[in-house]
Design an enzyme around this catalytic site. Sequence first.
Site, PDB file in Angstrom:
ATOM      1  CB  THR A 155      -0.908   0.002   1.253  1.00 19.55           C
ATOM      2  OG1 THR A 155      -1.512   1.280   1.381  1.00 19.55           O
ATOM      3  CG2 THR A 155      -0.140  -0.287   2.537  1.00 19.55           C
ATOM      4  CG  ASP A 156      -1.033   5.101  -0.814  1.00 22.24           C
ATOM      5  OD1 ASP A 156      -1.577   4.430   0.083  1.00 22.24           O
ATOM      6  OD2 ASP A 156      -1.577   6.103  -1.328  1.00 22.24           O
ATOM      7  CD  GLU A 157      -2.971   3.708   4.839  1.00 18.49           C
ATOM      8  OE1 GLU A 157      -2.594   3.410   5.985  1.00 18.49           O
ATOM      9  OE2 GLU A 157      -4.134   3.912   4.534  1.00 18.49           O
ATOM     10  CE  LYS A 200      -0.259  -4.310   3.056  1.00 15.93           C
ATOM     11  NZ  LYS A 200      -0.744  -5.609   2.484  1.00 15.93           N
ATOM     12  CE1 TYR A 202      -3.360  -2.449   6.117  1.00 22.09           C
ATOM     13  CE2 TYR A 202      -3.364  -0.090   5.674  1.00 22.09           C
ATOM     14  CZ  TYR A 202      -3.392  -1.402   5.215  1.00 22.09           C
ATOM     15  OH  TYR A 202      -3.432  -1.646   3.859  1.00 22.09           O
TER      16      TYR A 202
HETATM   17  P1  NAD Z   1     -10.144  -6.709   2.701  1.00 20.82           P
HETATM   18  O1  NAD Z   1     -10.075  -6.414   4.150  1.00 20.82           O
HETATM   19  O2  NAD Z   1     -11.397  -6.397   1.952  1.00 20.82           O
HETATM   20  O3  NAD Z   1      -9.834  -8.238   2.436  1.00 20.82           O
HETATM   21  C1  NAD Z   1      -8.815  -8.928   3.093  1.00 20.82           C
HETATM   22  C2  NAD Z   1      -9.069 -10.425   2.932  1.00 20.82           C
HETATM   23  O4  NAD Z   1      -7.985 -11.123   3.561  1.00 20.82           O
HETATM   24  C3  NAD Z   1     -10.352 -10.901   3.611  1.00 20.82           C
HETATM   25  O5  NAD Z   1     -11.071 -11.754   2.764  1.00 20.82           O
HETATM   26  C4  NAD Z   1      -9.856 -11.660   4.852  1.00 20.82           C
HETATM   27  O6  NAD Z   1     -10.708 -12.715   5.237  1.00 20.82           O
HETATM   28  C5  NAD Z   1      -8.514 -12.170   4.354  1.00 20.82           C
HETATM   29  N1  NAD Z   1      -7.571 -12.442   5.445  1.00 20.82           N
HETATM   30  C6  NAD Z   1      -7.294 -11.663   6.541  1.00 20.82           C
HETATM   31  N2  NAD Z   1      -6.380 -12.251   7.304  1.00 20.82           N
HETATM   32  C7  NAD Z   1      -6.034 -13.412   6.689  1.00 20.82           C
HETATM   33  C8  NAD Z   1      -5.107 -14.441   6.983  1.00 20.82           C
HETATM   34  N3  NAD Z   1      -4.350 -14.412   8.089  1.00 20.82           N
HETATM   35  N4  NAD Z   1      -5.000 -15.469   6.124  1.00 20.82           N
HETATM   36  C9  NAD Z   1      -5.780 -15.537   5.006  1.00 20.82           C
HETATM   37  N5  NAD Z   1      -6.678 -14.602   4.696  1.00 20.82           N
HETATM   38  C10 NAD Z   1      -6.799 -13.534   5.517  1.00 20.82           C
HETATM   39  O7  NAD Z   1      -8.901  -5.944   2.077  1.00 20.82           O
HETATM   40  P2  NAD Z   1      -8.722  -5.264   0.662  1.00 20.82           P
HETATM   41  O8  NAD Z   1      -9.173  -3.863   0.740  1.00 20.82           O
HETATM   42  O9  NAD Z   1      -9.260  -6.162  -0.389  1.00 20.82           O
HETATM   43  O10 NAD Z   1      -7.127  -5.230   0.565  1.00 20.82           O
HETATM   44  C11 NAD Z   1      -6.409  -6.309  -0.037  1.00 20.82           C
HETATM   45  C12 NAD Z   1      -4.931  -5.986  -0.009  1.00 20.82           C
HETATM   46  O11 NAD Z   1      -4.670  -4.778  -0.720  1.00 20.82           O
HETATM   47  C13 NAD Z   1      -4.374  -5.767   1.404  1.00 20.82           C
HETATM   48  O12 NAD Z   1      -3.094  -6.341   1.454  1.00 20.82           O
HETATM   49  C14 NAD Z   1      -4.286  -4.245   1.538  1.00 20.82           C
HETATM   50  O13 NAD Z   1      -3.262  -3.888   2.406  1.00 20.82           O
HETATM   51  C15 NAD Z   1      -3.962  -3.858   0.095  1.00 20.82           C
HETATM   52  N6  NAD Z   1      -4.413  -2.522  -0.313  1.00 20.82           N
HETATM   53  C16 NAD Z   1      -5.702  -2.137  -0.094  1.00 20.82           C
HETATM   54  C17 NAD Z   1      -6.122  -0.900  -0.553  1.00 20.82           C
HETATM   55  C18 NAD Z   1      -7.550  -0.419  -0.368  1.00 20.82           C
HETATM   56  O14 NAD Z   1      -7.841   0.742  -0.642  1.00 20.82           O
HETATM   57  N7  NAD Z   1      -8.475  -1.243   0.068  1.00 20.82           N
HETATM   58  C19 NAD Z   1      -5.215  -0.058  -1.225  1.00 20.82           C
HETATM   59  C20 NAD Z   1      -3.895  -0.483  -1.407  1.00 20.82           C
HETATM   60  C21 NAD Z   1      -3.510  -1.736  -0.953  1.00 20.82           C
HETATM   61  O1  DAU Z   2      -4.032   4.274   0.757  1.00 20.03           O
HETATM   62  C1  DAU Z   2      -4.280   2.900   0.717  1.00 20.03           C
HETATM   63  C2  DAU Z   2      -5.086   2.489   1.921  1.00 20.03           C
HETATM   64  O2  DAU Z   2      -6.396   3.016   1.728  1.00 20.03           O
HETATM   65  C3  DAU Z   2      -5.138   0.979   2.112  1.00 20.03           C
HETATM   66  O3  DAU Z   2      -3.855   0.515   2.423  1.00 20.03           O
HETATM   67  C4  DAU Z   2      -6.104   0.600   3.226  1.00 20.03           C
HETATM   68  O4  DAU Z   2      -6.239  -0.815   3.298  1.00 20.03           O
HETATM   69  C5  DAU Z   2      -7.450   1.220   2.953  1.00 20.03           C
HETATM   70  O5  DAU Z   2      -8.325   0.964   4.016  1.00 20.03           O
HETATM   71  C6  DAU Z   2      -7.313   2.721   2.738  1.00 20.03           C
HETATM   72  O6  DAU Z   2      -6.909   3.369   3.977  1.00 20.03           O
HETATM   73  P1  DAU Z   2      -7.589   4.720   4.529  1.00 20.03           P
HETATM   74  O7  DAU Z   2      -7.455   4.731   5.972  1.00 20.03           O
HETATM   75  O8  DAU Z   2      -7.100   5.887   3.742  1.00 20.03           O
HETATM   76  O9  DAU Z   2      -9.114   4.421   4.045  1.00 20.03           O
HETATM   77  P2  DAU Z   2     -10.516   4.728   4.723  1.00 20.03           P
HETATM   78  O10 DAU Z   2     -11.563   4.449   3.704  1.00 20.03           O
HETATM   79  O11 DAU Z   2     -10.653   4.051   6.041  1.00 20.03           O
HETATM   80  O12 DAU Z   2     -10.471   6.304   4.984  1.00 20.03           O
HETATM   81  C7  DAU Z   2     -10.300   7.197   3.908  1.00 20.03           C
HETATM   82  C8  DAU Z   2     -10.253   8.609   4.467  1.00 20.03           C
HETATM   83  O13 DAU Z   2     -11.560   8.950   4.962  1.00 20.03           O
HETATM   84  C9  DAU Z   2      -9.314   8.793   5.638  1.00 20.03           C
HETATM   85  O14 DAU Z   2      -8.706  10.084   5.547  1.00 20.03           O
HETATM   86  C10 DAU Z   2     -10.205   8.744   6.869  1.00 20.03           C
HETATM   87  C11 DAU Z   2     -11.520   9.308   6.343  1.00 20.03           C
HETATM   88  N1  DAU Z   2     -12.748   8.748   6.956  1.00 20.03           N
HETATM   89  C12 DAU Z   2     -12.892   7.393   6.951  1.00 20.03           C
HETATM   90  C13 DAU Z   2     -14.022   6.816   7.502  1.00 20.03           C
HETATM   91  C14 DAU Z   2     -14.200   5.313   7.517  1.00 20.03           C
HETATM   92  C15 DAU Z   2     -13.719   9.593   7.470  1.00 20.03           C
HETATM   93  O15 DAU Z   2     -13.614  10.831   7.438  1.00 20.03           O
HETATM   94  N2  DAU Z   2     -14.843   9.013   8.020  1.00 20.03           N
HETATM   95  C16 DAU Z   2     -15.031   7.666   8.071  1.00 20.03           C
HETATM   96  O16 DAU Z   2     -16.069   7.213   8.613  1.00 20.03           O
END
Ligand code: NAD
Ligand code: DAU
Length: 343
Positions: free
Chosen positions: A126-128, A154, A150
């Site tokens: 992730t970019d985080e 990562k 988190y």
């Molecule tokens: P998500 O939370 O929707 O899905 C995660 C999945 O992993 C779930 O199905 C969960 O059951 C499974 N899981 C959790 N722990 C596990 C374990 N120990 N063994 C096997 N399975 C397990 O997450 P997502 O948003 O689909 O993110 C997927 C990947 O992409 C993550 O690695 C996250 O860090 C990365 N990512 C997410 C975002 C975003 O915006 N959502 C952006 C950049 C990178």
């Molecule tokens: O940048 C990549 C990341 O993006 C991934 O690695 C993470 O898995 C993914 O969850 C996401 O992280 P964020 O924390 O940025 O996403 P989230 O949707 O939780 O929040 C987005 C922004 O919105 C953040 O600045 C917090 C704000 N927010 C979020 C929630 C849930 C609010 O203001 N209110 C809310 O209720």
Amino acid sequence: MKTLLVTGCAGFIGSNYCRYVLKRHPDVTICGLDALTYAGNLSTMEDLEATGRFRFFPGKIQDEVVVNGVISSQAVDTVVNFAAESHNDRSLLDAAAFIQTDVAGVFTLLEAVQRNNVKRMLHVSTDEVYGSATESSFTELTPLAPNTPYSASKAGGDMQVRAHHIAYHTPVTITRCGNNFGPFQYPEKLIPFFITRLLDHKKVPLYGDGSQVRDWVYVDDHCSGIHHALLHGFAGEVYNVGSRGECTNLEITKRLLELLDRPMEMIKFIEDPRGGSHDRRYSIDASKLQSIGWQPEFEFDKALEDTVRWYVDNQDWWRAITSRDDYRQFIERYYGRYLGEDL
Ligand code: NAD
Ligand code: DAU
């Protein structure tokens, strides 16, 4: 690439990636491994199983018996790791599972890839891990400076990947993307959380003044970026994935209100529950991946509109989640004191 192991296949991006691959590679079979945590759903994989080229294995990525068993028995030649604890707010409540999955789990996968001579692994990061951006955008050379449990977990996983490649020549590549949105996203992340609440005429909690910037990417662009890095990237390299989608949380929220025809009063500005760990801005420079031939495809406004429509049309999917006790308990525990009667 004949048999792919996709971990985290029951989650948001993992399931969309399986869809992406099954559609484009009729000769590929996918083994999906997922622990079915709160974020993983069997219903998310129904259409994958219907293809006849997807087989689900329940289990944790940190369980070496399960991981080695699937890789060796199914003759897996490629691994793409999505499995993670992925939500910042939950990591502020309890980070233990994040370390187990996002660090120890990645290490277990790397060991299994090496032991079974898997041809290539792609680790989805992730970019985080870069922390908060100031004026410029993150490149792959930006130092890692994670600010939440988190993002630190990562970053720990990324460092295991780096060290495994350097020490053992393990053939593994990393991608780092910004905030995704699209179908099947668990309704705790900003966009699906707000859409599902607004559909139920509930107020949405915006942290602080909503001026934080996220760099949004439609999930299919993330999937194509990962797939491109897997097929055309180099082992040991990191590739950022992004489509120049910077936008403040307030702007996104106003757009959702417009799309769902709800008034501005539905926004409840709350004290920031992430406090000092809330990154102000993410901004991705994806020119390295573009230099090896990748391009994002999706236009932000249209993709957001399609995403809203998906949640309107697929209420059975998300209502099965939002009606669960564990979902309600998390919302009450985390947002109770901020939302009060608007919970
Ligand atoms: P998500 O939370 O929707 O899905 C995660 C999945 O992993 C779930 O199905 C969960 O059951 C499974 N899981 C959790 N722990 C596990 C374990 N120990 N063994 C096997 N399975 C397990 O997450 P997502 O948003 O689909 O993110 C997927 C990947 O992409 C993550 O690695 C996250 O860090 C990365 N990512 C997410 C975002 C975003 O915006 N959502 C952006 C950049 C990178
Ligand atoms: O940048 C990549 C990341 O993006 C991934 O690695 C993470 O898995 C993914 O969850 C996401 O992280 P964020 O924390 O940025 O996403 P989230 O949707 O939780 O929040 C987005 C922004 O919105 C953040 O600045 C917090 C704000 N927010 C979020 C929630 C849930 C609010 O203001 N209110 C809310 O209720």
